[in-house]
Design a protein around this motif. Sequence first.
Motif, PDB file in Angstrom:
ATOM      1  N   SER A  70       0.822  -1.215   0.000  1.00  0.00           N
ATOM      2  CA  SER A  70       0.000   0.000   0.000  1.00  0.00           C
ATOM      3  C   SER A  70       0.859   1.269   0.000  1.00  0.00           C
ATOM      4  CB  SER A  70      -0.948   0.003   1.199  1.00  0.00           C
ATOM      5  OG  SER A  70      -0.193  -0.019   2.402  1.00  0.00           O
ATOM      6  N   LEU A  71       2.152   1.103  -0.306  1.00  0.00           N
ATOM      7  CA  LEU A  71       3.121   2.200  -0.435  1.00  0.00           C
ATOM      8  C   LEU A  71       3.379   2.960   0.859  1.00  0.00           C
ATOM      9  CD1 LEU A  71       2.199   3.565  -3.974  1.00  0.00           C
ATOM     10  CD2 LEU A  71       3.975   1.920  -3.347  1.00  0.00           C
ATOM     11  N   GLU A  72       3.268   2.271   1.982  1.00  0.00           N
ATOM     12  CA  GLU A  72       3.647   2.864   3.266  1.00  0.00           C
ATOM     13  C   GLU A  72       5.043   2.371   3.623  1.00  0.00           C
ATOM     14  OE1 GLU A  72       0.789   2.817   6.462  1.00  0.00           O
ATOM     15  OE2 GLU A  72      -0.792   2.338   5.024  1.00  0.00           O
ATOM     16  N   LEU A  73       5.857   3.290   4.164  1.00  0.00           N
ATOM     17  CA  LEU A  73       7.202   2.922   4.572  1.00  0.00           C
ATOM     18  C   LEU A  73       7.122   2.027   5.798  1.00  0.00           C
ATOM     19  CD1 LEU A  73      10.224   3.357   3.968  1.00  0.00           C
ATOM     20  CD2 LEU A  73      10.157   5.263   5.588  1.00  0.00           C
ATOM     21  N   GLU A  74       7.847   0.905   5.773  1.00  0.00           N
ATOM     22  CA  GLU A  74       7.871  -0.004   6.910  1.00  0.00           C
ATOM     23  C   GLU A  74       9.294  -0.476   7.162  1.00  0.00           C
ATOM     24  OE1 GLU A  74       5.197  -3.164   5.746  1.00  0.00           O
ATOM     25  OE2 GLU A  74       6.681  -4.082   4.434  1.00  0.00           O
ATOM     26  N   LYS A  75       9.544  -0.874   8.386  1.00  0.00           N
ATOM     27  CA  LYS A  75      10.852  -1.403   8.744  1.00  0.00           C
ATOM     28  C   LYS A  75      10.800  -2.919   8.647  1.00  0.00           C
ATOM     29  CE  LYS A  75      14.512  -1.608  12.112  1.00  0.00           C
ATOM     30  NZ  LYS A  75      14.941  -1.362  13.473  1.00  0.00           N
ATOM     31  N   ALA A  76      11.796  -3.480   8.003  1.00  0.00           N
ATOM     32  CA  ALA A  76      11.926  -4.927   7.888  1.00  0.00           C
ATOM     33  C   ALA A  76      12.794  -5.409   9.038  1.00  0.00           C
ATOM     34  CB  ALA A  76      12.548  -5.293   6.549  1.00  0.00           C
ATOM     35  N   ASP A  77      12.206  -6.169   9.941  1.00  0.00           N
ATOM     36  CA  ASP A  77      12.986  -6.629  11.091  1.00  0.00           C
ATOM     37  C   ASP A  77      13.294  -8.122  11.012  1.00  0.00           C
ATOM     38  OD1 ASP A  77      10.477  -7.614  11.580  1.00  0.00           O
ATOM     39  OD2 ASP A  77      10.241  -6.687  13.540  1.00  0.00           O
ATOM     40  N   GLU A  78      13.381  -8.656   9.792  1.00  0.00           N
ATOM     41  CA  GLU A  78      13.759 -10.061   9.648  1.00  0.00           C
ATOM     42  C   GLU A  78      15.137 -10.280  10.262  1.00  0.00           C
ATOM     43  OE1 GLU A  78      10.849  -9.426   6.308  1.00  0.00           O
ATOM     44  OE2 GLU A  78      12.559  -8.317   7.034  1.00  0.00           O
ATOM     45  N   PRO A  79      15.282 -11.331  11.067  1.00  0.00           N
ATOM     46  CA  PRO A  79      16.599 -11.588  11.653  1.00  0.00           C
ATOM     47  C   PRO A  79      17.588 -12.059  10.597  1.00  0.00           C
ATOM     48  CG  PRO A  79      15.063 -13.342  12.234  1.00  0.00           C
ATOM     49  CD  PRO A  79      14.280 -12.302  11.491  1.00  0.00           C
ATOM     50  N   VAL A  80      18.805 -11.561  10.690  1.00  0.00           N
ATOM     51  CA  VAL A  80      19.889 -11.957   9.804  1.00  0.00           C
ATOM     52  C   VAL A  80      21.032 -12.442  10.689  1.00  0.00           C
ATOM     53  CG1 VAL A  80      21.583 -11.161   8.110  1.00  0.00           C
ATOM     54  CG2 VAL A  80      19.238 -10.291   8.037  1.00  0.00           C
ATOM     55  N   THR A  81      21.502 -13.643  10.438  1.00  0.00           N
ATOM     56  CA  THR A  81      22.631 -14.158  11.205  1.00  0.00           C
ATOM     57  C   THR A  81      23.882 -13.397  10.806  1.00  0.00           C
ATOM     58  OG1 THR A  81      21.606 -16.340  11.323  1.00  0.00           O
ATOM     59  CG2 THR A  81      23.977 -16.224  11.761  1.00  0.00           C
ATOM     60  N   LEU A  82      24.446 -12.687  11.770  1.00  0.00           N
ATOM     61  CA  LEU A  82      25.661 -11.913  11.523  1.00  0.00           C
ATOM     62  C   LEU A  82      26.862 -12.826  11.708  1.00  0.00           C
ATOM     63  CD1 LEU A  82      24.743  -8.649  13.454  1.00  0.00           C
ATOM     64  CD2 LEU A  82      24.319  -9.218  11.065  1.00  0.00           C
ATOM     65  N   LEU A  83      27.727 -12.851  10.739  1.00  0.00           N
ATOM     66  CA  LEU A  83      28.915 -13.702  10.787  1.00  0.00           C
ATOM     67  C   LEU A  83      30.141 -12.877  11.128  1.00  0.00           C
ATOM     68  CD1 LEU A  83      28.227 -15.804   7.575  1.00  0.00           C
ATOM     69  CD2 LEU A  83      27.692 -16.397   9.941  1.00  0.00           C
ATOM     70  N   ARG A  84      30.978 -13.421  11.966  1.00  0.00           N
ATOM     71  CA  ARG A  84      32.214 -12.725  12.337  1.00  0.00           C
ATOM     72  C   ARG A  84      33.203 -12.715  11.186  1.00  0.00           C
ATOM     73  NH1 ARG A  84      33.112 -12.368  17.902  1.00  0.00           N
ATOM     74  NH2 ARG A  84      34.775 -10.990  17.280  1.00  0.00           N
ATOM     75  N   ASP A  85      33.190 -13.752  10.365  1.00  0.00           N
ATOM     76  CA  ASP A  85      34.157 -13.866   9.276  1.00  0.00           C
ATOM     77  C   ASP A  85      33.462 -14.242   7.977  1.00  0.00           C
ATOM     78  OD1 ASP A  85      36.685 -13.480  10.791  1.00  0.00           O
ATOM     79  OD2 ASP A  85      36.008 -15.291  11.806  1.00  0.00           O
ATOM     80  N   LEU A  86      33.965 -13.696   6.881  1.00  0.00           N
ATOM     81  CA  LEU A  86      33.492 -14.001   5.531  1.00  0.00           C
ATOM     82  C   LEU A  86      34.692 -14.280   4.644  1.00  0.00           C
ATOM     83  CD1 LEU A  86      30.948 -11.110   4.785  1.00  0.00           C
ATOM     84  CD2 LEU A  86      30.383 -13.495   5.225  1.00  0.00           C
ATOM     85  N   VAL A  87      34.503 -15.143   3.663  1.00  0.00           N
ATOM     86  CA  VAL A  87      35.515 -15.374   2.636  1.00  0.00           C
ATOM     87  C   VAL A  87      34.911 -14.911   1.319  1.00  0.00           C
ATOM     88  CG1 VAL A  87      36.894 -17.086   1.412  1.00  0.00           C
ATOM     89  CG2 VAL A  87      36.525 -17.328   3.873  1.00  0.00           C
ATOM     90  N   LEU A  88      35.612 -14.004   0.638  1.00  0.00           N
ATOM     91  CA  LEU A  88      35.162 -13.486  -0.651  1.00  0.00           C
ATOM     92  C   LEU A  88      36.178 -13.812  -1.718  1.00  0.00           C
ATOM     93  CD1 LEU A  88      33.948  -9.926   0.401  1.00  0.00           C
ATOM     94  CD2 LEU A  88      32.582 -11.980   0.104  1.00  0.00           C
ATOM     95  N   THR A  89      35.673 -13.993  -2.940  1.00  0.00           N
ATOM     96  CA  THR A  89      36.573 -14.262  -4.054  1.00  0.00           C
ATOM     97  C   THR A  89      36.379 -13.188  -5.124  1.00  0.00           C
ATOM     98  OG1 THR A  89      34.964 -15.718  -5.090  1.00  0.00           O
ATOM     99  CG2 THR A  89      36.606 -16.756  -3.669  1.00  0.00           C
ATOM    100  N   SER A  90      37.436 -12.985  -5.873  1.00  0.00           N
ATOM    101  CA  SER A  90      37.412 -12.032  -6.979  1.00  0.00           C
ATOM    102  C   SER A  90      38.201 -12.635  -8.120  1.00  0.00           C
ATOM    103  CB  SER A  90      38.027 -10.698  -6.555  1.00  0.00           C
ATOM    104  OG  SER A  90      39.435 -10.817  -6.443  1.00  0.00           O
ATOM    105  N   ALA A  91      38.310 -11.892  -9.208  1.00  0.00           N
ATOM    106  CA  ALA A  91      39.106 -12.334 -10.345  1.00  0.00           C
ATOM    107  C   ALA A  91      40.582 -12.492  -9.954  1.00  0.00           C
ATOM    108  CB  ALA A  91      38.966 -11.346 -11.497  1.00  0.00           C
ATOM    109  N   GLN A  92      41.000 -11.824  -8.896  1.00  0.00           N
ATOM    110  CA  GLN A  92      42.400 -11.874  -8.455  1.00  0.00           C
ATOM    111  C   GLN A  92      42.647 -12.863  -7.327  1.00  0.00           C
ATOM    112  OE1 GLN A  92      43.085  -7.764  -7.461  1.00  0.00           O
ATOM    113  NE2 GLN A  92      43.626  -7.249  -9.572  1.00  0.00           N
ATOM    114  N   GLY A  93      41.615 -13.600  -6.885  1.00  0.00           N
ATOM    115  CA  GLY A  93      41.780 -14.559  -5.796  1.00  0.00           C
ATOM    116  C   GLY A  93      40.816 -14.272  -4.660  1.00  0.00           C
ATOM    117  N   GLY A  94      41.058 -14.890  -3.525  1.00  0.00           N
ATOM    118  CA  GLY A  94      40.154 -14.745  -2.392  1.00  0.00           C
ATOM    119  C   GLY A  94      40.804 -14.056  -1.212  1.00  0.00           C
ATOM    120  N   SER A  95      39.960 -13.597  -0.304  1.00  0.00           N
ATOM    121  CA  SER A  95      40.427 -12.961   0.935  1.00  0.00           C
ATOM    122  C   SER A  95      39.438 -13.243   2.044  1.00  0.00           C
ATOM    123  CB  SER A  95      40.549 -11.441   0.775  1.00  0.00           C
ATOM    124  OG  SER A  95      41.653 -11.099  -0.016  1.00  0.00           O
ATOM    125  N   CYS A  96      39.957 -13.252   3.264  1.00  0.00           N
ATOM    126  CA  CYS A  96      39.123 -13.397   4.455  1.00  0.00           C
ATOM    127  C   CYS A  96      38.839 -12.004   5.013  1.00  0.00           C
ATOM    128  CB  CYS A  96      39.840 -14.223   5.515  1.00  0.00           C
ATOM    129  SG  CYS A  96      40.111 -15.918   5.014  1.00  0.00           S
TER     130      CYS A  96
END
Length: 165
Positions: A70-96
Motif C-alpha cells: 500500500s506504499l507505506e514505509l515499513e521497517k523490515a525486522d527479519e533476523p539476519v545471522t551476523l557472521l564474524r568472518d566471511l571469505v570473498l573471491t574475486s578475479a584476483q583470488g580470495g580474501s578473508c
Amino acid sequence: MSTKQEEFTNLSLDLVFGVSVEDLLQEYLKEKELEFSCECGGRTSSYRSSFSTLPQVLIMQLKRFRFSPSLELEKADEPVTLLRDLVLTSAQGGSCYSLISTISHIGGTERGHYICDGVHPDDSPDDPRDRWLSFNDSVVFRTSGSAVCRHQKQDAYILFYKRQV
C-alpha cells in the motif's frame, strides 16, 4: 555478452527471512534474469555481479526499510545471522574478512535511534579477548563481537568487514 565495470564503496543487500549475511551476499552475486525485448526476437537476458578486486573494507547495507504493497514505509525486522568472518573471491583470488563494526537502527519508521558497535581500538578483529565497544549517544560500554552478533540480528543496518592481512 557485455561487461560493465563499476566501482562500489558499499553494497545494498535485500533482506530474506532466516538467512545469514553470507547468504544475502550470495543472493546479491547470483545471476538474475531480466525481461528483454529486441528486434532480433530475443526475450530474455541476464546479468551477474562479481568482484574484479576486493576492497580493504567491505561495507554492506541491509535494506531494513521498504515500501509495503500500500506504499507505506515499513521497517523490515527479519533476523539476519551476523557472521564474524566471511571469505570473498574475486578475479584476483580470495580474501578473508572480519566484522569490525555494525550500525544498528532501534525503532520503527516514525522514530528510531542508531547505535554503533565496534572492535576495541586496542584490539584486532581476531583478538581472542573479543573486546568491543558499544556507542549509544554519550554512553559507551564494553561488549563483545559475539554478543553483538547475537543481539543485533534484527536491528543491524550497516556492517563493516575488514580484509585480513
